[in-house]
Design an enzyme around this catalytic site. Sequence first.
Site, short mmCIF file in Angstrom:
data_model
loop_
_atom_site.label_atom_id
_atom_site.label_comp_id
_atom_site.label_asym_id
_atom_site.label_seq_id
_atom_site.Cartn_x
_atom_site.Cartn_y
_atom_site.Cartn_z
CE LYS A 1 35.37 59.28 93.87
NZ LYS A 1 34.85 58.46 92.76
C1 E4P Z 1 34.65 55.04 93.58
O1 E4P Z 1 34.12 56.10 93.78
C2 E4P Z 1 35.17 54.60 92.29
O2 E4P Z 1 34.50 55.34 91.28
C3 E4P Z 1 34.92 53.17 91.96
O3 E4P Z 1 34.18 52.50 92.95
C4 E4P Z 1 36.11 52.44 91.44
O4 E4P Z 1 35.73 51.13 91.11
P1 E4P Z 1 36.59 50.18 90.14
O5 E4P Z 1 37.67 49.57 90.95
O6 E4P Z 1 35.59 49.17 89.68
O7 E4P Z 1 37.10 51.05 89.03
#
Ligand code: E4P
Length: 221
Positions: free
Chosen positions: A85
């Site tokens: 990522k």
């Molecule tokens: C995506 O891969 C992120 O880990 C995640 O969806 C972020 O979500 P949040 O806005 O609830 O932190």
Amino acid sequence: MKFFVDTADVKEIKDLAATGLLDGVTTNPSLVAKSGHSNFLDLIREICAIVDGPVSAEVAATDYEPMREEALYLVKNLPRNVAIKVPLTPAGLKVCKELSEKGTMVNVTLCFSPAQAILAAKAGATFVSPFVGRLDDIGENGMQLIADICEIYMAYPNFKTEVLVASVRHPQHVVQAAKMGAHVSTIPPAVIRQLFGHPLTDKGLAQFVADWAKTGQKIIP
Ligand code: E4P
């Protein structure tokens, strides 16, 4: 639509994997910090052993060279089902292009505009992660971003990038994303559990159990 769970909590991942409905996992530095694990690579190895599908592991560096080094280290030391990522920045997209060309899965995260999603697809990302909840939080329309990206990607069949709807806050985000044809939703454990529930299911089941008892029968003698 594929379902990923958005957590680094191993117990939650095991519980949800047991449903047979889990296709992958996404983690991020905040979720890893919340999990309390002190060895990131061991944590990701443990998760990769529970779920066959893609498990996102995020780089920590923000500059190109150190980010590239981290990404290559993760690829070398983690199982094949890891997706690296990277943030949606020039450095992240450069790393994405290099890894994608070598056949490594890449999830480009922190996408907040259709223009950014076009760049991720051009960089060969396996997944692009638009954050719907965080856009809603600032008074913008998160689901409109998903609609825009799906429309654009569908117009270019050579774009192989999958739309991974992230920052999901409630079941309606998942339903709307599915109607738009998004490939994946990454969903917090509590919201996955909400997907199963409906009061009329509970009420109907209670009635069936009571009526069946009245028959005095057993299906297996
Ligand atoms: C995506 O891969 C992120 O880990 C995640 O969806 C972020 O979500 P949040 O806005 O609830 O932190």
